[in-house]
Design a protein around this motif. Sequence first.
Motif, PDB file in Angstrom:
ATOM      1  N   LEU A  75      39.807  45.202 -16.940  1.00 18.85           N
ATOM      2  CA  LEU A  75      40.100  46.060 -15.836  1.00 18.85           C
ATOM      3  C   LEU A  75      39.976  45.573 -14.505  1.00 18.85           C
ATOM      4  N   LEU A  76      39.028  44.630 -14.555  1.00 16.92           N
ATOM      5  CA  LEU A  76      38.473  44.191 -13.151  1.00 16.92           C
ATOM      6  C   LEU A  76      38.687  42.821 -12.688  1.00 16.92           C
ATOM      7  N   GLY A  77      38.619  41.958 -13.896  1.00 12.77           N
ATOM      8  CA  GLY A  77      39.053  40.536 -13.577  1.00 12.77           C
ATOM      9  C   GLY A  77      37.979  39.491 -13.740  1.00 12.77           C
ATOM     10  N   PHE A  78      38.135  38.541 -13.784  1.00 12.40           N
ATOM     11  CA  PHE A  78      37.019  37.619 -14.093  1.00 12.40           C
ATOM     12  C   PHE A  78      35.957  37.227 -13.020  1.00 12.40           C
ATOM     13  N   LEU A  79      36.306  37.305 -11.756  1.00 10.37           N
ATOM     14  CA  LEU A  79      35.494  36.863 -10.526  1.00 10.37           C
ATOM     15  C   LEU A  79      34.436  38.347 -10.503  1.00 10.37           C
ATOM     16  N   PRO A  80      35.104  39.593 -10.437  1.00  5.96           N
ATOM     17  CA  PRO A  80      34.255  40.629 -10.248  1.00  5.96           C
ATOM     18  C   PRO A  80      33.203  40.770 -11.525  1.00  5.96           C
ATOM     19  N   THR A  81      33.667  40.577 -12.641  1.00  2.00           N
ATOM     20  CA  THR A  81      32.784  40.448 -13.704  1.00  2.00           C
ATOM     21  C   THR A  81      31.629  39.399 -13.852  1.00  2.00           C
ATOM     22  N   MET A  82      32.159  38.187 -13.303  1.00  2.00           N
ATOM     23  CA  MET A  82      30.912  37.315 -13.024  1.00  2.00           C
ATOM     24  C   MET A  82      30.054  37.755 -12.231  1.00  2.00           C
ATOM     25  N   PHE A  83      30.490  38.066 -11.120  1.00  2.32           N
ATOM     26  CA  PHE A  83      29.241  38.521  -9.970  1.00  2.32           C
ATOM     27  C   PHE A  83      28.804  39.641 -10.335  1.00  2.32           C
ATOM     28  N   GLY A  84      29.581  40.728 -10.841  1.00  3.94           N
ATOM     29  CA  GLY A  84      29.073  41.880 -11.531  1.00  3.94           C
ATOM     30  C   GLY A  84      27.741  41.815 -12.406  1.00  3.94           C
ATOM     31  N   PHE A  85      27.849  40.718 -13.184  1.00  8.95           N
ATOM     32  CA  PHE A  85      26.782  40.407 -14.195  1.00  8.95           C
ATOM     33  C   PHE A  85      25.650  40.321 -13.218  1.00  8.95           C
ATOM     34  N   VAL A  86      25.805  39.178 -12.315  1.00  6.32           N
ATOM     35  CA  VAL A  86      24.487  39.066 -11.686  1.00  6.32           C
ATOM     36  C   VAL A  86      23.956  39.839 -10.708  1.00  6.32           C
ATOM     37  N   ALA A  87      24.918  40.677 -10.095  1.00 10.20           N
ATOM     38  CA  ALA A  87      24.417  42.090  -9.275  1.00 10.20           C
ATOM     39  C   ALA A  87      23.982  42.922 -10.003  1.00 10.20           C
ATOM     40  N   GLY A  88      24.272  43.172 -11.387  1.00  9.67           N
ATOM     41  CA  GLY A  88      23.799  44.152 -12.201  1.00  9.67           C
ATOM     42  C   GLY A  88      22.301  43.999 -12.737  1.00  9.67           C
ATOM     43  N   LEU A  89      22.242  42.645 -13.020  1.00 16.65           N
ATOM     44  CA  LEU A  89      21.001  42.212 -13.480  1.00 16.65           C
ATOM     45  C   LEU A  89      19.945  42.374 -12.345  1.00 16.65           C
ATOM     46  N   LEU A  90      20.471  41.935 -11.092  1.00 20.45           N
ATOM     47  CA  LEU A  90      19.477  41.997 -10.072  1.00 20.45           C
ATOM     48  C   LEU A  90      19.070  43.356  -9.660  1.00 20.45           C
ATOM     49  N   LEU A  91      20.060  44.480  -9.923  1.00 15.15           N
ATOM     50  CA  LEU A  91      19.866  45.604  -9.637  1.00 15.15           C
ATOM     51  C   LEU A  91      18.649  46.379 -10.665  1.00 15.15           C
ATOM     52  N   GLN A  92      18.846  46.056 -11.890  1.00 15.04           N
ATOM     53  CA  GLN A  92      17.991  46.213 -13.007  1.00 15.04           C
ATOM     54  C   GLN A  92      16.748  45.839 -12.769  1.00 15.04           C
ATOM     55  N   GLY A  93      16.651  44.385 -12.327  1.00 16.29           N
ATOM     56  CA  GLY A  93      15.345  43.888 -12.009  1.00 16.29           C
ATOM     57  C   GLY A  93      14.652  44.879 -10.857  1.00 16.29           C
ATOM     58  N   LEU A  94      15.303  45.030  -9.831  1.00 14.47           N
ATOM     59  CA  LEU A  94      14.702  45.805  -8.479  1.00 14.47           C
ATOM     60  C   LEU A  94      14.228  47.217  -8.801  1.00 14.47           C
ATOM     61  N   VAL A  95      15.158  47.752  -9.654  1.00 19.02           N
ATOM     62  CA  VAL A  95      14.779  49.341 -10.051  1.00 19.02           C
ATOM     63  C   VAL A  95      14.114  49.692 -11.150  1.00 19.02           C
ATOM     64  N   PHE A  96      14.356  48.904 -12.405  1.00 17.56           N
ATOM     65  CA  PHE A  96      14.021  49.139 -13.524  1.00 17.56           C
ATOM     66  C   PHE A  96      12.923  48.244 -14.269  1.00 17.56           C
ATOM     67  N   GLU A  97      13.209  46.807 -14.123  1.00 15.52           N
ATOM     68  CA  GLU A  97      12.371  46.308 -14.701  1.00 15.52           C
ATOM     69  C   GLU A  97      11.904  44.973 -13.799  1.00 15.52           C
ATOM     70  N   PRO A  98      11.102  45.063 -12.939  1.00 11.39           N
ATOM     71  CA  PRO A  98      10.755  44.055 -12.043  1.00 11.39           C
ATOM     72  C   PRO A  98      10.394  42.711 -12.547  1.00 11.39           C
ATOM     73  N   GLN A  99       9.701  42.590 -13.857  1.00 11.44           N
ATOM     74  CA  GLN A  99       9.573  41.343 -14.469  1.00 11.44           C
ATOM     75  C   GLN A  99      10.428  40.614 -15.126  1.00 11.44           C
ATOM     76  N   ASP A 100      11.506  41.305 -15.153  1.00 10.02           N
ATOM     77  CA  ASP A 100      13.002  40.422 -15.482  1.00 10.02           C
ATOM     78  C   ASP A 100      13.472  39.582 -14.327  1.00 10.02           C
ATOM     79  N   LEU A 101      12.926  39.677 -13.154  1.00 11.05           N
ATOM     80  CA  LEU A 101      13.574  39.021 -11.998  1.00 11.05           C
ATOM     81  C   LEU A 101      13.354  37.563 -12.165  1.00 11.05           C
ATOM     82  N   MET A 102      12.219  37.358 -12.907  1.00  7.57           N
ATOM     83  CA  MET A 102      11.702  35.990 -13.121  1.00  7.57           C
ATOM     84  C   MET A 102      12.797  35.024 -14.031  1.00  7.57           C
ATOM     85  N   HIS A 103      13.344  35.650 -14.907  1.00  9.81           N
ATOM     86  CA  HIS A 103      14.529  35.276 -15.770  1.00  9.81           C
ATOM     87  C   HIS A 103      15.850  35.484 -15.239  1.00  9.81           C
ATOM     88  N   LEU A 104      16.034  36.057 -14.093  1.00 17.07           N
ATOM     89  CA  LEU A 104      17.324  36.585 -13.629  1.00 17.07           C
ATOM     90  C   LEU A 104      18.494  35.437 -13.923  1.00 17.07           C
TER      91      LEU A 104
END
Length: 210
Positions: A75-104
Amino acid sequence: MHIEPGLLAQGKLMFANVAAVAVLAAHAPALLRRPALWLRTAIAALFFSVLMQSFHMPVGPSELHLIGAMPMYLLLGFLPTMFGFVAGLLLQGLVFEPQDLMHLAVNALSLIVPLMVVHHTLGRAADGSLRRIVRLDAVYYAGVTLMVGFWLALGEQATALSDWAVFAASYLSVAALEPVFTFALVRGVATVRDQAWARACLDERLTASA
């Protein structure tokens, strides 16, 4: 696809960080040249974050997550999905699981590398049919489980092959159910592809005239 903090030594984390930065840097110019992709990346990040938070369960040496890779990719394409993964993981780390930022970088590569394989092979002829979606999902989730196995093999503590096999088997349920969800979503969105918002938010492969 989640790698627990403390599993990898600092040197191996540095390797993952360098690899992730190199991959993103290689694709960043193509993203920056097209502002339309910025909105799609934000949508992908939010969609991915919602799915991750909606269901996650420890399985063997890792965790079972809802990822939604193929709905985002088709639906969104290759590049948005790739960078969306990174942004989503960063968001998860900042908001929900700060310890996961180590393994971003580690978790990002676990999602991005299989996506790249799909995009440069089967993805070139992706057409939204159920059969094609099943093949895309099968290749993608096989890649995710192999990436998790790769990180576990580099771990400071030995992980039994049987434990990894339990984790890999858990993704069979996702690989079986997600194609149906993806197919329904792609078909549903295709009915409104001529609207202005759809042309702004969705990949051109979907919104191009039939």
